[in-house]
Design a protein around this motif. Structure first.
Motif, PDB file in Angstrom:
ATOM      1  N   LEU A 145     -31.446 -47.797  22.371  1.00 26.09           N
ATOM      2  CA  LEU A 145     -30.156 -47.352  22.706  1.00 26.09           C
ATOM      3  C   LEU A 145     -29.351 -46.740  21.756  1.00 26.09           C
ATOM      4  CD1 LEU A 145     -29.418 -49.381  25.986  1.00 26.09           C
ATOM      5  CD2 LEU A 145     -30.875 -47.219  25.826  1.00 26.09           C
ATOM      6  N   ASP A 146     -28.777 -45.663  21.835  1.00 21.35           N
ATOM      7  CA  ASP A 146     -27.629 -45.048  20.732  1.00 21.35           C
ATOM      8  C   ASP A 146     -26.302 -45.020  21.427  1.00 21.35           C
ATOM      9  OD1 ASP A 146     -29.561 -44.610  18.369  1.00 21.35           O
ATOM     10  OD2 ASP A 146     -30.344 -42.862  19.688  1.00 21.35           O
ATOM     11  N   PHE A 147     -25.275 -45.678  20.679  1.00 19.02           N
ATOM     12  CA  PHE A 147     -24.025 -45.524  21.083  1.00 19.02           C
ATOM     13  C   PHE A 147     -23.159 -45.103  19.933  1.00 19.02           C
ATOM     14  CE2 PHE A 147     -25.357 -48.604  24.365  1.00 19.02           C
ATOM     15  CZ  PHE A 147     -24.448 -48.317  25.392  1.00 19.02           C
ATOM     16  N   SER A 188     -19.560 -44.064  20.374  1.00 20.93           N
ATOM     17  CA  SER A 188     -18.122 -44.194  20.623  1.00 20.93           C
ATOM     18  C   SER A 188     -17.569 -45.552  21.126  1.00 20.93           C
ATOM     19  CB  SER A 188     -17.606 -42.993  21.675  1.00 20.93           C
ATOM     20  OG  SER A 188     -18.169 -43.284  22.911  1.00 20.93           O
ATOM     21  N   LEU A 241     -17.257 -48.258  19.785  1.00 23.87           N
ATOM     22  CA  LEU A 241     -18.274 -49.160  19.067  1.00 23.87           C
ATOM     23  C   LEU A 241     -17.674 -50.667  19.068  1.00 23.87           C
ATOM     24  CD1 LEU A 241     -19.820 -46.985  16.376  1.00 23.87           C
ATOM     25  CD2 LEU A 241     -20.434 -47.211  18.578  1.00 23.87           C
ATOM     26  N   VAL A 244     -18.535 -52.123  22.325  1.00 18.44           N
ATOM     27  CA  VAL A 244     -20.095 -52.341  22.396  1.00 18.44           C
ATOM     28  C   VAL A 244     -20.340 -53.515  21.418  1.00 18.44           C
ATOM     29  CG1 VAL A 244     -22.123 -51.031  22.080  1.00 18.44           C
ATOM     30  CG2 VAL A 244     -20.502 -49.879  22.914  1.00 18.44           C
ATOM     31  N   CYS A 255     -22.149 -45.011  14.583  1.00 19.25           N
ATOM     32  CA  CYS A 255     -23.419 -45.218  15.482  1.00 19.25           C
ATOM     33  C   CYS A 255     -23.924 -46.711  15.379  1.00 19.25           C
ATOM     34  CB  CYS A 255     -24.722 -44.026  14.774  1.00 19.25           C
ATOM     35  SG  CYS A 255     -26.189 -44.317  15.836  1.00 19.25           S
ATOM     36  N   PHE A 300     -21.276 -50.039  30.772  1.00 21.48           N
ATOM     37  CA  PHE A 300     -20.822 -48.835  30.012  1.00 21.48           C
ATOM     38  C   PHE A 300     -20.995 -47.717  30.898  1.00 21.48           C
ATOM     39  CE2 PHE A 300     -21.615 -51.939  26.544  1.00 21.48           C
ATOM     40  CZ  PHE A 300     -20.186 -51.961  26.054  1.00 21.48           C
ATOM     41  N   GLU A 305     -19.443 -44.522  30.208  1.00 22.51           N
ATOM     42  CA  GLU A 305     -19.750 -43.857  28.838  1.00 22.51           C
ATOM     43  C   GLU A 305     -20.821 -42.971  28.658  1.00 22.51           C
ATOM     44  OE1 GLU A 305     -17.786 -44.580  26.088  1.00 22.51           O
ATOM     45  OE2 GLU A 305     -16.529 -46.073  27.234  1.00 22.51           O
ATOM     46  N   THR A 306     -20.960 -42.245  27.625  1.00 24.56           N
ATOM     47  CA  THR A 306     -22.132 -41.265  27.450  1.00 24.56           C
ATOM     48  C   THR A 306     -22.805 -42.087  26.212  1.00 24.56           C
ATOM     49  OG1 THR A 306     -21.178 -39.453  28.323  1.00 24.56           O
ATOM     50  CG2 THR A 306     -23.027 -39.328  26.774  1.00 24.56           C
ATOM     51  N   PHE A 307     -24.151 -42.323  26.451  1.00 20.66           N
ATOM     52  CA  PHE A 307     -24.990 -42.776  25.362  1.00 20.66           C
ATOM     53  C   PHE A 307     -26.327 -42.181  25.458  1.00 20.66           C
ATOM     54  CE2 PHE A 307     -24.973 -45.856  28.959  1.00 20.66           C
ATOM     55  CZ  PHE A 307     -26.398 -46.273  29.090  1.00 20.66           C
TER      56      PHE A 307
END
Length: 199
Positions: free
Chosen positions: A71-73, A75, A77, A80, A98, A116, A119-121
Motif C-alpha cells: 500500500l502506498d500513502f 499524504s 504521513l 499513518v 511516500c 483511512f 484518504e486516497t491511497f
C-alpha cells in the motif's frame, strides 16, 4: 417497485443490500483500467463505514492472489506512521512524501480501511512490488497516484483507492472485469454483495 411474477408478498424485489459494479474504464487509449464501485443496492450511494472496510479488506487479498503487494500513502504521513506504530503494522518511508506498507494482513487491511476511509491511497501488486521502486515512489511523493499512470505496466496492477467514494480504480494490462469478478466473488459471498458488469 413491483415486478411481474414476483413471489414476494410485499411486491418488493429481493435484492442483496450491496452491489459491486465492475466495468472497463475509458481513461484514454494508452491506459487500461477497470473500475470497482461498491454501492448500497437500493440507494446507489457508496457503502461506507465498517461494512465497507470489511468488504474491501476481503477483496484486496484475493485480487492480489499469491502475488506480493504494498500500500502506498502520500499524504497525512504522520497520522499513518502513528497508526502503524500503535497497531504494530510494519512500514517504510520510501521517499520524502511516500510511505509504503508491505503486504498487510486482512485484519490489518480492515484497520487501515476503517481508519483511512477518507484518504486516497494506492496499492501495487506483482513481483515488482517485492523490492523498493525508487522511481515510482519518488513520483508518488511528487505527483500522488498520477505516478501510477506511467508505472502500472511494470506491475500486475496498480490500484487507486478512494474508499469514502466507494471507488477503486485498477490500472492493469492483465486484469479485465471477468477476471476481477472471478477472483472476488468467493470472498464477497459472506457479505451478500451482488457483483455486476453494468453496460
Amino acid at each position: 417497485m413491483s415486478s411481474p411474477g414476483n413471489a414476494l408478498g410485499s411486491g418488493a424485489l429481493d435484492l442483496p443490500p450491496f452491489s459491486l459494479d465492475v466495468e472497463v474504464l475509458n481513461l484514454g487509449s494508452d491506459v487500461k483500467a477497470v473500475g470497482l464501485e461498491l454501492l448500497e443496492t437500493e440507494s446507489r450511494e457508496p457503502v461506507r463505514g465498517n461494512k465497507a472496510a470489511q468488504i474491501w479488506s476481503a477483496a484486496f487479498p484475493v485480487l492480489a492472489g499469491e502475488e506480493f503487494y504494498v500500500l502506498d500513502f502520500f499524504s497525512h504521513l504522520d497520522r499513518v506512521r502513528d497508526f502503524c506504530g500503535t497497531h504494530e503494522i510494519p512500514f517504510r518511508d520510501a521517499a520524502e512524501r511516500c510511505l509504503v506498507i508491505p503486504k498487510p494482513t486482512q485484519e490489518q487491511l480492515l484497520d487501515i480501511f476503517t481508519r483511512f476511509e477518507a484518504e486516497t491511497f494506492g496499492m501495487r501488486v506483482g513481483p515488482a512490488a517485492e523490492t523498493p521502486d525508487a522511481a515510482v515512489e519518488g513520483e508518488l511523493s511528487k505527483r500522488g497516484l498520477d505516478a501510477y499512470q506511467s508505472a502500472y505496466t511494470r506491475y500486475t496492477f496498480c490500484a487507486v483507492c478512494e474508499p469514502e467514494d466507494g471507488w477503486i480504480t485498477l490500472l492493469s494490462e492483465k486484469l479485465w472485469p471477468s477476471e476481477v469478478i472471478r477472483r472476488v466473488r468467493p470472498a464477497l459471498q459472506p457479505f451478500d454483495v451482488h457483483i455486476a458488469r453494468p453496460n
